[in-house]
Write an enzyme that holds these catalytic residues in place. Structure first.
Site, PDB file in Angstrom:
ATOM      1  CG  ASP A  11     -22.673   5.427  24.041  1.00 42.31           C
ATOM      2  OD1 ASP A  11     -21.503   5.712  23.731  1.00 42.31           O
ATOM      3  OD2 ASP A  11     -23.652   5.743  23.330  1.00 42.31           O
ATOM      4  CB  SER A  12     -22.124   9.839  24.785  1.00 46.73           C
ATOM      5  OG  SER A  12     -22.463   9.328  23.511  1.00 46.73           O
ATOM      6  CB  CYS A  63     -18.579   4.707  24.785  1.00 46.56           C
ATOM      7  SG  CYS A  63     -17.829   6.268  24.326  1.00 46.56           S
ATOM      8  CD  GLU A  72     -27.773  10.289  21.532  1.00 48.62           C
ATOM      9  OE1 GLU A  72     -28.727  10.676  22.225  1.00 48.62           O
ATOM     10  OE2 GLU A  72     -27.190   9.199  21.722  1.00 48.62           O
ATOM     11  CB  CYS A  81     -18.847   5.836  16.697  1.00 47.62           C
ATOM     12  SG  CYS A  81     -20.138   6.679  17.642  1.00 47.62           S
ATOM     13  CG  HIS A 111     -24.261   7.000  18.711  1.00 44.01           C
ATOM     14  ND1 HIS A 111     -23.383   7.026  19.763  1.00 44.01           N
ATOM     15  CD2 HIS A 111     -25.373   7.655  19.133  1.00 44.01           C
ATOM     16  CE1 HIS A 111     -23.944   7.676  20.789  1.00 44.01           C
ATOM     17  NE2 HIS A 111     -25.149   8.057  20.430  1.00 44.01           N
TER      18      HIS A 111
HETATM   19  N1  DGL Z   1     -21.018   6.131  21.002  1.00 43.55           N
HETATM   20  C1  DGL Z   1     -19.771   6.665  21.444  1.00 43.55           C
HETATM   21  C2  DGL Z   1     -18.598   6.065  20.745  1.00 43.55           C
HETATM   22  O1  DGL Z   1     -18.643   4.887  20.491  1.00 43.55           O
HETATM   23  C3  DGL Z   1     -19.743   8.152  21.737  1.00 43.55           C
HETATM   24  C4  DGL Z   1     -20.155   9.039  20.616  1.00 43.55           C
HETATM   25  C5  DGL Z   1     -20.271  10.513  21.006  1.00 43.55           C
HETATM   26  O2  DGL Z   1     -20.971  10.808  21.977  1.00 43.55           O
HETATM   27  O3  DGL Z   1     -19.647  11.340  20.320  1.00 43.55           O
HETATM   28  O4  DGL Z   1     -17.623   6.679  20.493  1.00 43.55           O
END
Ligand code: DGL
Length: 270
Positions: free
Chosen positions: A11-12, A74, A153, A185, A187
């Site tokens: 993931d990011s 992600c 984050e 997402c 997150h």
């Molecule tokens: N957690 C990721 C997703 O599911 C990436 C979110 C990001 O870095 O913008 O899209």
């Protein structure tokens, strides 16, 4: 004995930990390698070319670590990079979109489904396509939420800012009469308090990780990839990041509410 090689996921940043949590629950015998690309977070505002380039380097790294299966933790990369990159690597991969869409179609009663995700995921339209493929009569309402990943984050969950931003983003979805909302997402499950407060108890929240890991488990079983460790060989969990390892470790410990193992920094720039 089974196949003891690890499952890779990426993931990011810390968002993919919500997917790892599901792996630990559904596949407790598996070792894992997690890559958090925190030098390049957020992904949601990046171009298709950038995302594919970053994902290519991460998958190459995971393949070099001899992973047996990759879960895209992600949504942004599941919608944009996975369809392109799956042809280039000799390892089975799964993303979050299809299972998430199918789960939402199962959950909805009024066929009005909301998707909240990064700007890149919404622009790509993968969720709307998969929902329509699973249920042509479903109406899809999409909302980009660029403020939410930086909130997670930066460790600002359960703050006034987090509640306010979540409320603002779900308002049009509530007004559209959705009865089901996909966390598009990885997150966002860390903001489930904020979402429940903003939506009330009647709107069902779908975290695609649950159905995706179930699908991964089925595929791994079919391919004979599941592990079956002998009792004294418990699974291991390794963590790598492209940016600051201490920041990742600290944030992950807070979000998970238990201490994290050592996190190693690796540079994937070519
Ligand atoms: N957690 C990721 C997703 O599911 C990436 C979110 C990001 O870095 O913008 O899209």
């Amino acid at each position: 004995m089974g196949d003891a090689r690890p499952v890779g996921l990426f993931d990011s940043g810390v968002g993919g930990l919500t997917v790892l949590q599901e792996i630990l629950r559904q596949l407790p015998k598996e070792s894992t390698i997690y890559f958090g690309d925190n030098a390049h977070v957020p992904y949601g505002s990046r171009t298709t070319e950038e995302l594919i380039g970053l994902a290519y380097n991460i998958i190459s790294f995971l393949v070099a670590q001899k992973v047996k299966y990759i879960i895209f933790a992600c949504n942004t990369n599941s919608s944009i990079s996975l369809p392109v990159l799956k042809k280039y690597f000799p390892v089975q991969m799964v993303g979050l979109i299809k299972s998430g869409a199918q789960e939402a179609v199962k959950a909805t009663k009024n066929h009005r489904i909301g998707v909240i995700a990064t700007a890149a995921t919404i622009k790509n339209g993968a969720y709307a396509r998969e929902i329509k493929a699973a249920s042509p009569r479903a109406a899809v309402f999409s909302q980009a939420a660029p403020k939410l990943v930086p909130i997670v984050e930066n460790g600002k969950i359960k703050t006034a800012e987090a509640f306010q931003a979540t409320r603002e983003y779900v308002k049009p979805l509530k007004e559209a009469g959705i009865d089901t909302l996909i966390f598009g997402c990885s997150h966002y499950p860390f903001l489930s308090h904020e979402f429940t407060a903003a939506l009330g108890p009647d709107i069902k929240l779908v975290d695609p990780a649950t159905a995706t890991v179930m699908k991964a488990r089925e595929e791994m079983q079919k391919l004979n990839l599941l592990n079956n460790p002998i009792p004294q060989n418990s699974p291991t969990h390794r963590f790598y990041v492209s940016g600051n390892p201490h920041k990742f470790q600290e944030l992950a410990s807070c979000l998970w509410n238990h201490p994290m193992p050592e996190v190693e920094q690796v540079s994937l720039e070519k």
